[in-house]
Design an enzyme around this catalytic site. Sequence first.
Site, PDB file in Angstrom:
ATOM      1  CE  LYS A 115      -4.089   1.933   2.368  1.00  0.00           C
ATOM      2  NZ  LYS A 115      -4.968   1.816   3.553  1.00  0.00           N
ATOM      3  CB  SER A 136      -8.169   3.826   2.478  1.00  0.00           C
ATOM      4  OG  SER A 136      -7.338   3.120   3.388  1.00  0.00           O
ATOM      5  CB  SER A 188      -8.499   1.041   5.362  1.00  0.00           C
ATOM      6  OG  SER A 188      -9.194   2.254   5.387  1.00  0.00           O
TER       7      SER A 188
END
Lengths: 505, 499
Positions: free
Chosen positions: A82, A157, A181
Amino acid sequence: MSSDLTRLDAATLAEKIHSREVSAVEAAQAHLDRIAAVEGDVHAFLHVAGESALESAALVDASIAAGTAPASPLAGVPLALKDVFATIDMPTTCGSRILEGWRPPYDATLTSRLRAAGITILGKTNMDEFAMGSSTEYSAYGPTHNPWALDRIAGGSGGGSAAALAAFEAPLAIGTDTGGSIRQPAAVTGTVGVKPTYGGVSRYGLVACASSLDQGGPCARTVLDAALLHEVIAGHDPLDSTSIDAPVPAVVEAARLGATGDLSGLRVGVVRELGGEGYQPGVRASFDAALRRLEKLGAEVVEVSCPHFEYGLAAYYLILPSEVSSNLARFDAMRYGLRVEKGASAEEVMAATREAGFGPEVKRRIILGTYALSSGYYDAYYGQAQKVRTLISRDFAAAFAQVDVLVSPTAPTTAFPIGEKIDDPLAMYLNDLATIPTNLAGVAGMSVPSGLAEEDGLPVGLQIMAPALGEAVMYRVGAAFEAARNADESGPLIARIPELEVAAR
Amino acid sequence: MSTPTLIEFDDVVARFDPMLGLEVHVELSTNTKMFCGCPTEFGAEPNTQVCPTCLGMPGALPVVNRTAVESAIRIGLALNCSIAPWGRFARKNYFYPDMPKNFQTSQYDEPIAVDGWLDVELDDGTIVRVEIERAHMEEDTGKSLHVGGATGRIHGAEYSLLDYNRAGVPLIEIVTKMIPDTGARAPEVARAYVTQLRDLVKSLGVSDVRMDQGSMRCDVNLSLSPKGSGVLGTRSETKNVNSLRSVERAVRYEMSRHAGVLLDGGTVVQETRHFEEQSGSTRAGRIKETSEDYRYFPEPDLVPIAPTPEWVEELRGTLPELPWERRKRISAEWGLTAEELRDLVNAGALDLIEATVAAGAPAGEARSWWVAYLTQQANTAGVPLEELAITPAQVARVIELVTSGELNNKLARQVVDGVLAGEGSPDEVVESRGLKVVSDDGALIAAVDEALAAQPDVAEKIRGGKVAAAGAIVGAVMKATKGQADAKRVRELIIERCG
């Protein structure tokens, strides 16, 4: 050959690499090819680091050829990271214009651990700007598309990390979970995502959204893969004061034990407040089926009440923006990142840069947080929210006194169409209703695929929650559930994902 | 703004009661910064002592410096404070380019030390108890250098340079409660408090406390209330008070200025003011509209500080003798009058003398060296006594060489000159400059005989019992040996040769 390698789970791929049946370079190349083929549709990555991935894989191959034991059980396996973790050799943007092209002068602790474990970092994945959002639509670089249905969101997210797994662009990924997330994207993409106990994985080098809630964690297509990755990244870090100085729970062993399929003697609590109204019928049906499956495995399923969970969302949207308003103050054009030269003073440059560099959701939360912390409002907002947080922790403590794990649907709905909730922040926030309490209390949670919703054929996630440092029992239940579901449904859920159209490219 | 009306000081104290408050920032001399491992040395090239944490890089996190916490607790204990058993850091949020994170990690409502006092002794021996409200830990900011423009201030500057070497250096802020009833002595009390606080912190060995280098900084809060009314006035906060003398002058100036405003029927503005060293006046800085909203909240990146009672007691055990108590003991031991003691303290000689005595020298000789010859040398060089390039141990060695007769006083001064010039230790200077007293009797006897032969009349007088006449022969021998003879021995030899 290539496409086969991308379908393997990480544990199997690692075995093949370590036994020299397949090289790490081949594994990396297969995934890079897959990325090249499907990225145009999926947009899971913000940066692909083909060259360094192959170099890192070649080192693993050389070391195995020299007879050295693999650096970790996952050495040579590719991973999607990420874009919120600092990487010295790749940009780190957090999905924001304000950090476009920024190359950190250091590696996050998690990044270093991945490298030390010989894991091949393929690149950095898309995310809602500074991890604020539930759909990856708030990425400044465009949304990620759900590989199950490209017009749908991949969650957020960490939509990029989850979509990379579902699209077979990587067998492993790293996410961060501030309010769901990791787990909500896992649920809507039919993958596995784990939010470890707060302090379980170092936050050093994780660009903060909300410091007291953020937690990095593993994402994978199987529970065992997540456990293997968990053991690589977890553990005490002297550079993170909030990191727990205790042994990492033996989650790999727990996952293997769970896969044998016996949960007798275990008590599973259904949180009364996380269900019913507001949950899509197909989600509820899948969850009910999951409960029956847990009972079939020998677990005793009971209902428990966590009366303060209903205030969780409200408390979360005071605490998170408060911390955000302070954490994101550093983006001022003075030292790094975007700089908009407008006006004569430093203050004017700061204002112009922040105006241009932050997206609407980030600005909304900075304004909310600045307000909540203001003198005269602090007690009514931030202070009250902290009290709710304490009450939620007590709810968990009381529940875990009765049961070993708690369960709920991970998200109230399946993946919704891109654009549907972008103008309705409240509807967007409701996505995280079931995942937020674990972040507020700092306990562990995971999402495992539970099935497809009847009405839209899209994946549904089962959330399993465990006490702080109780990851072992959580992985055990997750692995048992996964094995039983796979046995009953003749294969893993992810096998039912539609093929992406790649031939034309 | 027009020139303020200033009221004569005597008038001010006749009409008003000053209310004084002092905030002192002490920069700790830890090896590393408050929340990261960067060095803290003063004067390095700009932006060379920085890392992701103290530059506020995205993702970097703070870790508390244990030595800084120790120093804070020791300062708290030395100021008779209670040490908080549990406390969190807080974020003080405001935007300024010299602050990398745009918040300062500080302590707000949970300071490490609270409710102490310091007994301050004024020049005439009066003791004033100054109550300490709190001492708390925080990090320093970077430094801005405003380039272009006439004043060196940000207003009118063309551009600004930022140096983050100081960002994250540990600070302790020590805040007094309001000091009432000081009347005409307010300026003196302020100076005496800061002086004594400086000496105290210095004795703990936790800071250089150099006001000229900014490792100790003082803010003066002052308000006036109409005499005997007990009604609190509006206060001003004067910053940039960078010497002990300035503390006194700033209080005095602000008292006169406040009185001027009040007697003109005006109202004092609550504001930050800056002390101007040259004029001894203050000028307005930014106006505090009610109070700036720093949106404090507990720092989520750090865990609470929870010193155990055992640790606190262990640290209490490390507190040195209080500097003023030590002075009293020393002056009793050395038989000093109060005036002599004050002279030694003011000259910065007391510690040096004590260390010289500790290194084995007799107190009298140690005192005389530091107060006389070494003070002269320091004055000539224009440096403080303590910065002379000679250590107390070296001075003690010189004294030892004199006592043993290997040097006489004249040679000893040359040895000291050599040490000050960087030629090495006293023994090395003796060696390299060839300064040893001629103690070889053979050489001396020859010189004595030669001198006696050259002055037969004097020799005759000595033989006749006029021992006092030997002085002339001693002088001649000393001249012949270029001062390297031991005069006492020469005299003995003369008597012997004439015997």
